[in-house]
Design a protein around this motif. Structure first.
Motif, PDB file in Angstrom:
ATOM      1  N   GLN A 250      43.501 -24.571  34.333  1.00 28.55           N
ATOM      2  CA  GLN A 250      42.506 -25.631  34.395  1.00 28.55           C
ATOM      3  C   GLN A 250      43.096 -26.877  35.054  1.00 28.55           C
ATOM      4  O   GLN A 250      44.286 -26.932  35.362  1.00 28.55           O
ATOM      5  N   THR A 251      42.283 -27.886  35.273  1.00 27.43           N
ATOM      6  CA  THR A 251      42.640 -29.041  36.102  1.00 27.43           C
ATOM      7  C   THR A 251      43.982 -29.657  35.707  1.00 27.43           C
ATOM      8  O   THR A 251      44.201 -30.026  34.555  1.00 27.43           O
ATOM      9  N   GLY A 252      44.872 -29.729  36.697  1.00 25.54           N
ATOM     10  CA  GLY A 252      46.143 -30.400  36.512  1.00 25.54           C
ATOM     11  C   GLY A 252      47.206 -29.629  35.761  1.00 25.54           C
ATOM     12  O   GLY A 252      48.315 -30.136  35.551  1.00 25.54           O
ATOM     13  N   ALA A 253      46.939 -28.406  35.359  1.00 30.51           N
ATOM     14  CA  ALA A 253      47.940 -27.601  34.660  1.00 30.51           C
ATOM     15  C   ALA A 253      49.059 -27.205  35.619  1.00 30.51           C
ATOM     16  O   ALA A 253      48.840 -27.043  36.822  1.00 30.51           O
ATOM     17  N   THR A 254      50.265 -27.041  35.080  1.00 27.83           N
ATOM     18  CA  THR A 254      51.412 -26.646  35.894  1.00 27.83           C
ATOM     19  C   THR A 254      52.080 -25.432  35.277  1.00 27.83           C
ATOM     20  O   THR A 254      51.996 -25.198  34.068  1.00 27.83           O
ATOM     21  N   ILE A 255      52.787 -24.680  36.123  1.00 28.92           N
ATOM     22  CA  ILE A 255      53.522 -23.517  35.631  1.00 28.92           C
ATOM     23  C   ILE A 255      54.810 -23.354  36.409  1.00 28.92           C
ATOM     24  O   ILE A 255      54.811 -23.431  37.645  1.00 28.92           O
ATOM     25  N   ASN A 256      55.889 -23.173  35.686  1.00 31.64           N
ATOM     26  CA  ASN A 256      57.162 -22.769  36.266  1.00 31.64           C
ATOM     27  C   ASN A 256      57.288 -21.290  35.962  1.00 31.64           C
ATOM     28  O   ASN A 256      57.748 -20.899  34.890  1.00 31.64           O
ATOM     29  N   GLY A 257      56.820 -20.467  36.890  1.00 32.36           N
ATOM     30  CA  GLY A 257      56.771 -19.037  36.622  1.00 32.36           C
ATOM     31  C   GLY A 257      55.947 -18.311  37.666  1.00 32.36           C
ATOM     32  O   GLY A 257      55.749 -18.794  38.783  1.00 32.36           O
ATOM     33  N   ARG A 258      55.433 -17.167  37.276  1.00 33.00           N
ATOM     34  CA  ARG A 258      54.612 -16.343  38.172  1.00 33.00           C
ATOM     35  C   ARG A 258      53.305 -16.005  37.475  1.00 33.00           C
ATOM     36  O   ARG A 258      53.261 -15.842  36.259  1.00 33.00           O
ATOM     37  N   MET A 259      52.262 -15.841  38.278  1.00 34.74           N
ATOM     38  CA  MET A 259      50.982 -15.362  37.773  1.00 34.74           C
ATOM     39  C   MET A 259      50.670 -14.049  38.473  1.00 34.74           C
ATOM     40  O   MET A 259      50.324 -14.035  39.661  1.00 34.74           O
ATOM     41  N   LEU A 260      50.812 -12.956  37.740  1.00 38.32           N
ATOM     42  CA  LEU A 260      50.612 -11.614  38.284  1.00 38.32           C
ATOM     43  C   LEU A 260      49.428 -11.002  37.549  1.00 38.32           C
ATOM     44  O   LEU A 260      49.553 -10.522  36.419  1.00 38.32           O
ATOM     45  N   ALA A 261      48.266 -11.028  38.204  1.00 38.05           N
ATOM     46  CA  ALA A 261      47.011 -10.678  37.531  1.00 38.05           C
ATOM     47  C   ALA A 261      46.402  -9.407  38.101  1.00 38.05           C
ATOM     48  O   ALA A 261      46.353  -9.223  39.319  1.00 38.05           O
ATOM     49  N   GLN A 262      45.892  -8.572  37.207  1.00 37.24           N
ATOM     50  CA  GLN A 262      45.227  -7.346  37.651  1.00 37.24           C
ATOM     51  C   GLN A 262      43.748  -7.571  37.943  1.00 37.24           C
ATOM     52  O   GLN A 262      43.042  -6.630  38.303  1.00 37.24           O
ATOM     53  N   THR A 263      43.288  -8.831  37.805  1.00 30.02           N
ATOM     54  CA  THR A 263      41.990  -9.214  38.361  1.00 30.02           C
ATOM     55  C   THR A 263      42.231 -10.465  39.204  1.00 30.02           C
ATOM     56  O   THR A 263      42.943 -10.401  40.188  1.00 30.02           O
ATOM     57  N   ALA A 264      41.654 -11.617  38.837  1.00 32.01           N
ATOM     58  CA  ALA A 264      41.739 -12.807  39.698  1.00 32.01           C
ATOM     59  C   ALA A 264      42.601 -13.904  39.078  1.00 32.01           C
ATOM     60  O   ALA A 264      42.832 -13.944  37.867  1.00 32.01           O
ATOM     61  N   VAL A 265      43.060 -14.803  39.937  1.00 29.56           N
ATOM     62  CA  VAL A 265      43.753 -16.024  39.526  1.00 29.56           C
ATOM     63  C   VAL A 265      42.882 -17.206  39.935  1.00 29.56           C
ATOM     64  O   VAL A 265      42.378 -17.262  41.061  1.00 29.56           O
ATOM     65  N   THR A 266      42.704 -18.158  39.009  1.00 36.69           N
ATOM     66  CA  THR A 266      41.879 -19.333  39.264  1.00 36.69           C
ATOM     67  C   THR A 266      42.734 -20.592  39.193  1.00 36.69           C
ATOM     68  O   THR A 266      43.419 -20.827  38.190  1.00 36.69           O
ATOM     69  N   LEU A 267      42.676 -21.398  40.262  1.00 37.55           N
ATOM     70  CA  LEU A 267      43.439 -22.640  40.340  1.00 37.55           C
ATOM     71  C   LEU A 267      42.500 -23.837  40.431  1.00 37.55           C
ATOM     72  O   LEU A 267      41.441 -23.754  41.065  1.00 37.55           O
ATOM     73  N   GLN A 268      42.926 -24.958  39.818  1.00 35.05           N
ATOM     74  CA  GLN A 268      42.177 -26.212  39.909  1.00 35.05           C
ATOM     75  C   GLN A 268      43.176 -27.368  39.999  1.00 35.05           C
ATOM     76  O   GLN A 268      43.594 -27.906  38.986  1.00 35.05           O
ATOM     77  N   MET A 269      43.577 -27.661  41.221  1.00 32.76           N
ATOM     78  CA  MET A 269      44.515 -28.770  41.448  1.00 32.76           C
ATOM     79  C   MET A 269      45.779 -28.605  40.611  1.00 32.76           C
ATOM     80  O   MET A 269      46.164 -29.486  39.837  1.00 32.76           O
ATOM     81  N   ASN A 270      46.424 -27.479  40.755  1.00 33.65           N
ATOM     82  CA  ASN A 270      47.573 -27.121  39.940  1.00 33.65           C
ATOM     83  C   ASN A 270      48.879 -27.136  40.725  1.00 33.65           C
ATOM     84  O   ASN A 270      48.877 -27.135  41.939  1.00 33.65           O
ATOM     85  N   THR A 271      49.989 -27.127  39.976  1.00 31.14           N
ATOM     86  CA  THR A 271      51.308 -26.978  40.576  1.00 31.14           C
ATOM     87  C   THR A 271      51.913 -25.687  40.059  1.00 31.14           C
ATOM     88  O   THR A 271      52.082 -25.517  38.848  1.00 31.14           O
ATOM     89  N   VAL A 272      52.244 -24.808  40.983  1.00 33.46           N
ATOM     90  CA  VAL A 272      52.814 -23.506  40.651  1.00 33.46           C
ATOM     91  C   VAL A 272      54.171 -23.390  41.329  1.00 33.46           C
ATOM     92  O   VAL A 272      54.258 -23.489  42.548  1.00 33.46           O
ATOM     93  N   THR A 273      55.227 -23.155  40.564  1.00 29.26           N
ATOM     94  CA  THR A 273      56.568 -23.050  41.109  1.00 29.26           C
ATOM     95  C   THR A 273      57.181 -21.730  40.705  1.00 29.26           C
ATOM     96  O   THR A 273      57.350 -21.447  39.502  1.00 29.26           O
TER      97      THR A 273
END
Length: 276
Positions: A250-273
């Motif tokens: 959701q808006t402004g959330a951040t993750i230090n990691g990976r998103m490996l999804a068997q359906t969809a990934v949803t981003l909302q102004m996020n930081t993914v590292t």
């Protein structure tokens, strides 16, 4: 005569034993609570002490082999939606869905955008269906491996609510949903492995942070989730998410990691590292 000599010795021993019991009238149970030392416990005291002083066998938890999927910060099967502007450090891709389902712009990604066809984001996306097919297969294999690990150190910890807890290395399992409503800490060394198996949804509440201490590294943390994963607004997540269904930031959330999804990934102004 021999019997008469034994009586004083026995009497002395009884006095010593009674004195010892008076000075140590409590023992600590495995749950950390105190219990009175009963006569039966006294008779087995030497056996108890021997058990406590015997080092327990420490099992080593192997990391999950992500294969080529580990080269991606975001990998999905049915697309990546996005509310501009997100910042992604690492490769991303989606397969077998068409590249038009990858709704990320070139200037949002420090890395490579892989798609199965030329319909991906222009002009930066690279068509490489073969690499994506292998990556998706590796992702599914990794999910099966992580979900199939047995003998968890913790089962249904906190009844599915781990807010405020400090988590040590090991294999955790929840048979239903898992919620993280307040900050948690993951503590361990740089080589320690953490695997969290969640049979339901995983929800990180808005503004909540996962913090690493003691040298613990995001690359050694694996969340294997059978249902949807949601990270609330301005929250911070650590580790690789292996999701059977959707992963939603959701808006402004951040993750230090990976998103490996068997359906969809949803981003909302996020930081993914992507962790190294």
């Amino acid at each position: 005569m021999k019997k008469n000599k034994l009586f004083p010795i026995i009497a002395v021993l009884l006095v010593v034993l009674m004195s010892s019991c008076d000075q140590n009238n409590d023992i600590v149970t495995p749950s950390g609570t105190s219990a009175a030392l009963t006569p039966k416990m006294s008779s087995n005291l030497s056996a108890v002490v021997k058990s406590v002083n015997t080092p327990s066998k420490v099992s080593s938890l192997n990391a999950v082999n992500l294969g080529i999927a580990g080269d991606f910060a975001i990998l999905s099967k049915t697309g990546i939606t996005n509310v501009y502007k997100s910042t992604i450090t690492g490769d991303i891709g989606s397969s077998p869905i068409t590249g038009s389902a990858v709704l990320v712009e070139c200037n949002e990604v420090v890395g490579t955008i892989y798609t199965v066809d030329a319909a991906g984001p222009l002009p930066c996306s690279i068509t490489n269906a073969t690499r994506l097919t292998v990556a998706i297969g590796d992702m599914e294999t990794a999910y099966t491996d992580a979900a199939g690990r047995s003998n968890p150190d913790f089962l249904n910890l906190g009844a599915g609510d781990i807010g405020g807890k400090t988590l040590t290395p090991g294999l955790y399992k929840w048979s239903t949903a898992l919620i993280i409503p307040t900050d948690i800490t993951i503590s361990g060394s740089s080589t320690d492995v953490f695997i969290f198996q969640v049979a339901g949804t995983l929800k990180l509440s808005s503004g909540v942070r996962i913090t690493l201490t003691g040298g613990a590294q995001a690359k050694n943390i694996f969340w294997v989730v059978a249902d949807a994963v949601t990270c609330g607004t301005t929250s911070h997540f650590e580790g690789t998410i292996l999701g059977m269904t959707g992963i939603n930031l959701q808006t402004g959330a951040t993750i230090n990691g990976r998103m490996l999804a068997q359906t969809a990934v949803t981003l909302q102004m996020n930081t993914v590292t992507q962790p190294q």
